[in-house]
Design an enzyme around this catalytic site. Structure first.
Site, short mmCIF file in Angstrom:
data_model
loop_
_atom_site.label_atom_id
_atom_site.label_comp_id
_atom_site.label_asym_id
_atom_site.label_seq_id
_atom_site.Cartn_x
_atom_site.Cartn_y
_atom_site.Cartn_z
N PHE A 160 -7.26 -13.97 -50.79
CA PHE A 160 -7.70 -12.98 -51.33
C PHE A 160 -7.02 -11.87 -50.80
O PHE A 160 -7.32 -11.35 -49.62
CB PHE A 160 -9.36 -12.86 -50.98
CG PHE A 160 -10.09 -11.49 -51.73
CD1 PHE A 160 -10.50 -11.95 -52.94
CD2 PHE A 160 -10.30 -10.58 -51.03
CE1 PHE A 160 -10.79 -10.73 -53.68
CE2 PHE A 160 -10.72 -9.23 -51.55
CZ PHE A 160 -10.96 -9.47 -52.90
N ASP A 245 -1.96 -10.04 -43.55
CA ASP A 245 -3.24 -9.19 -44.32
C ASP A 245 -4.32 -9.55 -43.30
O ASP A 245 -5.14 -10.27 -43.24
CB ASP A 245 -3.74 -9.82 -45.53
CG ASP A 245 -4.66 -8.93 -46.19
OD1 ASP A 245 -5.34 -8.42 -45.69
OD2 ASP A 245 -4.97 -9.08 -47.61
N LYS A 274 -11.01 -1.94 -44.24
CA LYS A 274 -12.11 -2.32 -43.70
C LYS A 274 -12.38 -1.58 -42.66
O LYS A 274 -13.05 -0.37 -42.32
CB LYS A 274 -12.46 -3.70 -43.64
CG LYS A 274 -12.44 -4.58 -45.17
CD LYS A 274 -13.00 -5.83 -45.58
CE LYS A 274 -13.27 -5.97 -47.02
NZ LYS A 274 -12.18 -7.09 -47.16
C1 LIG Z 1 -11.50 -7.06 -48.57
C2 LIG Z 1 -9.89 -7.37 -48.53
C3 LIG Z 1 -8.89 -6.91 -49.21
C4 LIG Z 1 -9.20 -5.75 -49.98
O1 LIG Z 1 -9.75 -4.30 -49.64
P1 LIG Z 1 -10.37 -3.48 -50.64
O2 LIG Z 1 -10.71 -2.37 -49.78
O3 LIG Z 1 -11.75 -4.06 -51.21
O4 LIG Z 1 -9.39 -3.25 -51.74
C5 LIG Z 1 -7.52 -7.23 -48.98
N1 LIG Z 1 -7.31 -8.26 -48.12
C6 LIG Z 1 -8.49 -8.84 -47.47
C7 LIG Z 1 -7.94 -10.22 -46.61
C8 LIG Z 1 -9.66 -8.70 -47.58
O5 LIG Z 1 -10.80 -9.42 -47.08
#
Ligand SMILES: *Cc1c(COP(=O)(O)O)cnc(C)c1O
Length: 418
Positions: A160, A245, A274
């Site tokens: 994700f 990520d 986040k």
């Molecule tokens: C939440 C998330 C994203 C995307 O972040 P947004 O601010 O919702 O665009 C990307 N990578 C990971 C691992 C995430 O948990």
């Protein structure tokens, strides 16, 4: 209509209140005027303080989703509020057409915080991932002589990375991907946690390996020990960028600043978001070496809001808070305490409990119900959380949660899993 919301019935509360703002009314309006790309749980939140939130009818909940890990400091942390309001009074947005006195220290502090040399600011996680993809591609064409438009990026099954068109094109969830095509080419998918598959998938055109050190949305999937070390070796040997990520796993969520720290591995690039926004504002970034980020020339990439002074002040306060309040240590202590207590319930409904730091997945048996059904039952007990994949209840409370607050929650988990 008698809809049960939190601890009271919405219909009952509505008739006893002079206010026209009821849970039912807000849900109806939101469904009518806001595209239903989400199917929210029936809690209409209007106020938050620390780990607690209240709905429009005054029902109280313990927030154990914490904005999908965006609220690691809880709601309205005084230090975040102060940093945000002080900066808001001075200067909020300039666009990158000019320098600002906040981006400069934010860039320096974030680079140092990551043990890196340079950063590129964005707003949301998905934008930061897009920035990482653009970086990797231009790096491949300018530093690795990959033929134009041939760069490949290796990603993992169950990933994700956000919801933009390019990113969903390499999602393995059909609903995220299908009907939003045609997919952007240039992505190769391998199983998660399989370094041999990574080695096999690499070609002379491979620019990067983009991965989550622990898959969050994919079901709280933790790779075997040694995975990150092997990835580091393979990427170095093949001159492939290792891009972690850490939008969800970063900044203390898994008990260390980064999830890569569990194996003392440093990727070539961190993707952050986040928690970097302190629960008050969208702040994201990629952080890497000067060599890699210097692929960008003025005009190559940008964002109107990315790196604005308000975001920079918020990001600086978030890093400071994580360190000052020793939240990595709290994440380890409270996370392990929570998992031990949930395992100790010996519930026949629970298939397994896994996690690291304050990132926990409770996998429930199919016969006992779906993750969503358990999440609804927990909501009725005053606990907010959310399933990830079908059978996993994800629990990611704010890192500032106390033992007493966790005990309050555990009593309710015990009831629901009894
Ligand atoms: C939440 C998330 C994203 C995307 O972040 P947004 O601010 O919702 O665009 C990307 N990578 C990971 C691992 C995430 O948990």
């Amino acid at each position: 209509m008698t809809m049960s919301i939190g601890n009271v019935s919405a219909a009952g509360a509505a008739s006893s209140s002079a206010s026209t703002t009821t849970n039912a009314r807000c849900m109806e309006l939101e469904r009518q005027y806001s595209a239903t790309n989400y199917g929210p749980l029936p809690a209409v939140l209007s106020r938050g303080e620390g780990v607690w939130v209240w709905d429009v009818e005054g029902n109280k909940y313990l927030d154990m989703l914490a904005g999908y890990s965006a609220l690691s400091f809880g709601h309205g942390h005084p230090k975040m509020m102060e940093a945000m309001f002080e900066q808001a009074k001075k200067l909020c947005v300039v666009s990158r057409a000019f320098y600002s006195d906040q981006l400069a220290p934010f860039a320096k502090e974030l680079s140092e915080f990551c043990g890196m040399e340079m950063m590129l600011p964005m707003n949301t996680g998905a934008e930061a991932v897009e920035s990482a993809i653009k970086t990797a591609r231009k790096w491949a064409y300018t530093r690795k002589n990959v033929p134009h438009d041939k760069a490949e990026i290796i990603v993992c099954e169950g990933n994700f990375h956000g919801r933009t068109t390019t990113i969903v094109g390499f999602s393995s969830v059909a609903q995220y991907r299908d009907l939003f095509g045609p997919a952007t080419p240039g992505f190769v998918t391998i199983p998660f946690g399989d370094p041999d598959a990574l080695e096999k998938a690499i070609t002379p055109n491979t620019a990067a390996f983009l991965f989550e050190p622990i898959q969050g949305e994919g079901g709280i999937n933790i790779p075997e020990d040694g995975f990150l070390k092997r990835v580091r070796e393979i990427c170095t040997k093949n001159n492939v960028l290792m891009i972690a990520d850490e939008v969800q796993t970063g900044m203390g969520r898994t008990g260390t600043v980064f999830a890569c720290d569990h194996e003392n591995v440093k990727p070539d690039m961190y993707i952050m978001g986040k928690t970097l926004g302190g629960g008050v504002y969208p702040v994201s970034a990629i952080v890497s070496s000067r060599d890699i980020l210097s692929v960008f020339q003025p005009g190559d990439h940008g964002s109107t809001f990315g790196g604005n002074p308000l975001a920079a002040a918020v990001g600086r306060a978030a890093m400071k808070l994580l360190i000052d309040e020793d939240l990595c240590a709290k994440s380890v202590e409270m996370g392990e305490y929570f998992r031990d207590r949930i395992r100790g319930l010996n519930s026949p409904k629970i298939k397994g409990v896994r996690g690291r730091g304050m990132l926990t997945g409770i996998e429930v048996h199919k016969e006992a119900g779906t993750g969503h059904e358990f999440v609804e039952a927990l909501l009725a007990e005053g606990i907010l959380c959310k399933e990830t994949v079908e059978q996993v209840v994800r629990v990611t409370p704010p890192l500032v949660i106390t033992k007493e607050e966790l005990d309050w929650a555990i009593e309710r988990f015990a009831k629901v899993f009894a």
